[in-house]
Scaffold this active site. Structure first.
Site, PDB file in Angstrom:
ATOM      1  N   CYS A 179       0.851  -1.199   0.000  1.00 60.78           N
ATOM      2  CA  CYS A 179       0.000   0.000   0.000  1.00 60.78           C
ATOM      3  C   CYS A 179       0.885   1.247   0.000  1.00 60.78           C
ATOM      4  O   CYS A 179       1.173   1.830   1.054  1.00 60.78           O
ATOM      5  CB  CYS A 179      -0.939  -0.009   1.205  1.00 60.78           C
ATOM      6  SG  CYS A 179      -2.161   1.327   1.160  1.00 60.78           S
ATOM      7  N   THR A 206     -25.803   2.495  11.892  1.00 60.20           N
ATOM      8  CA  THR A 206     -26.889   2.308  10.927  1.00 60.20           C
ATOM      9  C   THR A 206     -27.684   3.599  10.792  1.00 60.20           C
ATOM     10  O   THR A 206     -27.739   4.414  11.720  1.00 60.20           O
ATOM     11  CB  THR A 206     -27.836   1.163  11.347  1.00 60.20           C
ATOM     12  OG1 THR A 206     -28.803   0.952  10.318  1.00 60.20           O
ATOM     13  CG2 THR A 206     -28.547   1.465  12.661  1.00 60.20           C
ATOM     14  N   THR A 229     -31.277   2.757   6.337  1.00 55.64           N
ATOM     15  CA  THR A 229     -31.511   2.894   4.903  1.00 55.64           C
ATOM     16  C   THR A 229     -30.752   1.805   4.168  1.00 55.64           C
ATOM     17  O   THR A 229     -29.772   1.248   4.678  1.00 55.64           O
ATOM     18  CB  THR A 229     -31.033   4.255   4.367  1.00 55.64           C
ATOM     19  OG1 THR A 229     -29.609   4.336   4.510  1.00 55.64           O
ATOM     20  CG2 THR A 229     -31.688   5.412   5.107  1.00 55.64           C
ATOM     21  N   THR A 283     -31.013  -3.062   9.215  1.00 55.05           N
ATOM     22  CA  THR A 283     -29.904  -3.702   8.499  1.00 55.05           C
ATOM     23  C   THR A 283     -29.053  -4.598   9.404  1.00 55.05           C
ATOM     24  O   THR A 283     -27.995  -5.077   8.991  1.00 55.05           O
ATOM     25  CB  THR A 283     -28.990  -2.621   7.878  1.00 55.05           C
ATOM     26  OG1 THR A 283     -28.437  -1.809   8.937  1.00 55.05           O
ATOM     27  CG2 THR A 283     -29.757  -1.733   6.916  1.00 55.05           C
TER      28      THR A 283
END
Length: 442
Positions: A72, A336, A339, A348
């Site tokens: 990376c 959360t 949606t 969710t």
């Protein structure tokens, strides 16, 4: 799932800029989720610049060799600058042959934790804490936390396709949203490996990250996913035997082997970062292929967990960092906005839990009280492939793979999933390392 902050995000951006003299792209992408970003910045600042047993130049060099395991260059270059600002010896930047023996001794643990954390044991800790260049246990814990943080952050960088900073080679600068095909809020940072527009802010007008799916895409669509969650939540509470629960875990574990992530190929590190990498051919190997099960059994969370064991051990050896990590884990796991795509008022929980536990499963960690049948119900194969690639071979993640999964999700929701991948992976590595430290101490 995901949401974009405005005022809160701007204040965090100002704080980050004042601390670092830059607003880096990772911070901008995480700005979609200010509640998480606040925890992340606080924790990262503490481990790199706060009180702790390790010298500041060591901290940034450890971050470099951690990011090096996944090639990376984005994180390596940022940490190079920080290393020099903290008075680090420029000769160390020539590579691992030019650093103190004490730092070189850490590399074996770095390699194991990054790719096959289940191999770490008390002997690795003993080796570090004995001899002329020995580490104290507090230093070991500090170093391990930096290692696992930057391993996981590498996953996030590649998973979201974050572009190089403007002052780096091939870096990108701000491009106004009007010049992009993306809505306001999709960043110059390159969410999804993109090369265009806007950065980290946004509004409720954010649109799904890909065009509306065709009939052939519906397996991974929001509507189908919601139907599956509804169906699972309405199941009768018939008692599933422990034996059956164990079999479902093993089934998911074995199926993971069949998911290809291009891991058979070994990428040759670029010249400018190869000096920070040894044994580049040592990569992730599926836990199910680990050899004799009796030698390396499945890690059962009921036997050693973060809440009951890891948290207190970390806080004892490295004051306050356990509290910061705990808040970050819990925020990522429970975050959360109710949606999913264009749908609102969606619970969710089931989907988020499936993502988290699937990642732990790939690293050989089993939650006895979780029904792994939900993983196969809720995570379609393409999503599993993406998750495995980001967590295990992040350097192989492509723009195509980002855009081909969760097609109905907004970009902020995909970033949200990547945050969960970052934290679930970090916790998995940390559990193995802390268990080894505990075994060393007893």
């Amino acid at each position: 799932m995901g949401q974009i902050g405005t005022t809160d995000t701007q204040m965090l951006f100002i704080d980050a800029f004042l601390q670092n003299n830059r607003l880096d792209h990772v911070t901008q992408v995480m700005g979609y989720h200010p509640q998480y970003l606040e925890c992340f910045l606080r924790t990262q600042h503490f481990m790199l610049r706060g009180d702790g047993p390790l010298p500041y130049d060591y901290r940034h060099y450890i971050a470099m060799i951690a990011a090096g395991r996944h090639q990376c260059s984005y994180l390596i270059n940022l940490q190079k600058q920080e290393f020099l600002l903290q008075g680090g010896d420029p000769r160390w930047l020539r590579g691992l042959d030019h650093i103190p023996q004490k730092l070189r001794d850490l590399y074996e643990i770095n390699k194991i934790l990054a790719h096959r954390p289940w191999l770490i044991n008390r002997s690795h800790i003993q080796k570090l804490t004995k001899g002329k260049d020995s580490w104290s246990l507090s230093e070991v814990v500090h170093a391990i936390i930096i290692l696992v943080h930057f391993h996981s952050l590498s996953s996030f960088v590649f998973g979201c396709g974050i572009n190089a900073e403007i002052d780096e080679e091939s870096g990108h600068t701000f491009r106004p949203p009007s010049l992009s095909n993306e809505p306001v809020g999709i960043g110059s940072v390159g969410v999804g490996g993109g090369e265009s527009g806007g950065g980290g802010g946004g509004s409720d007008s954010e649109v799904p990250s890909s065009p509306s799916p065709t009939a052939s895409d519906l397996e991974g669509g929001v509507e189908i996913l919601m139907q599956k969650m509804k169906s699972l939540s309405e199941r009768t509470a018939a008692e599933t035997t422990l034996e059956e629960m164990a079999k479902r875990f093993e089934r998911v574990e074995c199926q993971t082997v069949e998911i290809s992530s291009g891991g058979e190929l070994v990428l040759v590190p670029k010249a400018d970062i190869s000096c920070f990498i040894q044994d580049s051919g040592f990569t992730y190997q599926d836990f199910a292929k680990r050899g004799e099960v009796s030698d390396i059994p499945t890690f059962r969370v009921q036997d050693y967990s973060w809440d009951d064991h890891g948290f207190s051990l970390v806080n004892r050896l490295y004051n306050d960092v356990g509290t910061l990590l705990d808040e970050k884990f819990k925020t990522a796991y429970s975050l959360t906005y109710y949606t999913m795509g264009i749908r609102k008022h969606v619970d969710t929980t089931m989907f988020r839990r499936a993502i988290w536990n699937y990642i732990h499963c790939m690293f050989g960690i089993r939650h006895d009280d979780y029904d792994y049948g939900e993983v196969n119900q809720l995570l379609e194969r393409d999503l599993k492939t993406y998750v495995k690639t980001v967590c295990c071979y992040p350097e192989r993640t492509s723009k195509k793979s980002y855009h081909s999964v969760m097609r109905d999700f907004r970009h902020s929701e995909k970033v949200h999933v990547n945050l969960m991948m970052l934290e679930a992976r970090m916790q998995a590595e940390l559990l193995y390392a802390l268990r080894a430290i505990m075994q060393h101490m007893t």
